[in-house]
Scaffold this active site. Sequence first.
Site, PDB file in Angstrom:
ATOM      1  CE  LYS A  66      -3.899  -2.104   2.472  1.00  0.00           C
ATOM      2  NZ  LYS A  66      -4.660  -2.143   3.755  1.00  0.00           N
ATOM      3  CB  ALA A  83      -1.657   0.836   8.505  1.00  0.00           C
ATOM      4  CG  ASP A  84      -3.628  -5.069   5.769  1.00  0.00           C
ATOM      5  OD1 ASP A  84      -4.545  -4.523   5.135  1.00  0.00           O
ATOM      6  OD2 ASP A  84      -3.604  -6.294   5.993  1.00  0.00           O
ATOM      7  CB  THR A  85      -5.699  -4.393  11.006  1.00  0.00           C
ATOM      8  OG1 THR A  85      -5.051  -3.168  11.360  1.00  0.00           O
ATOM      9  CG2 THR A  85      -6.064  -5.147  12.281  1.00  0.00           C
TER      10      THR A  85
END
Length: 210
Positions: A66, A83-85
Amino acid sequence: MTASGPGGTESVGRPHFVLASASPRRLDLLRQIGLVPDRILPADLDETPARTELPRPYVRRMAAEKAEHVAASLTEPALVLGADTVVALGRRILPKAENRETARACLEQLSGRRHTVLTALSLVPSAGWPEGRRSERVVETAVTFSRMTSHQIESLLDLGDWQGKAGGYALQGHAAAFIRFLSGSASAVIGLPLFETAQLLRGQPGHWLP
């Protein structure tokens, strides 16, 4: 970049700070530590995990991709935050709940069990800011739900704050009434670990945060 200091003044002369996410939760969390992105440019990428891809490599890859995707589109000096979760049950990545059936399946699996929430951060400078440093972090948080009855799960689903959430729940939403244990970063479960974000920004050239 716009960042309020202790005296309320704004920092000037910094590269643009760009958030590679349209998540209102991440934007609110950044504001909590005095950061307002100059631009919000969500990366439109395929987020399907590769076959046999484990949660930690997956979330790290997505955050980096990203940030890289957005940084490559910029010509001005900029620092991009990706960011990624993910919510993981062991080696399995639970999906983002885009419909009620998926949310129900996630909550039924999480009921009475401990799971892991992994949030990855990636800071990538644009080509226009060669002084910037690429940096990343993966934050792991353990969360345990109490056992929920079918009626309680349906009541949560009726409230609707599961929509688009990894694992079918939001820590800042109604599901918090059923979370009996959390070890790690609450803000990471919401979408952005604030301590680690601040640490990474303090490691960049220039005065990004006090």
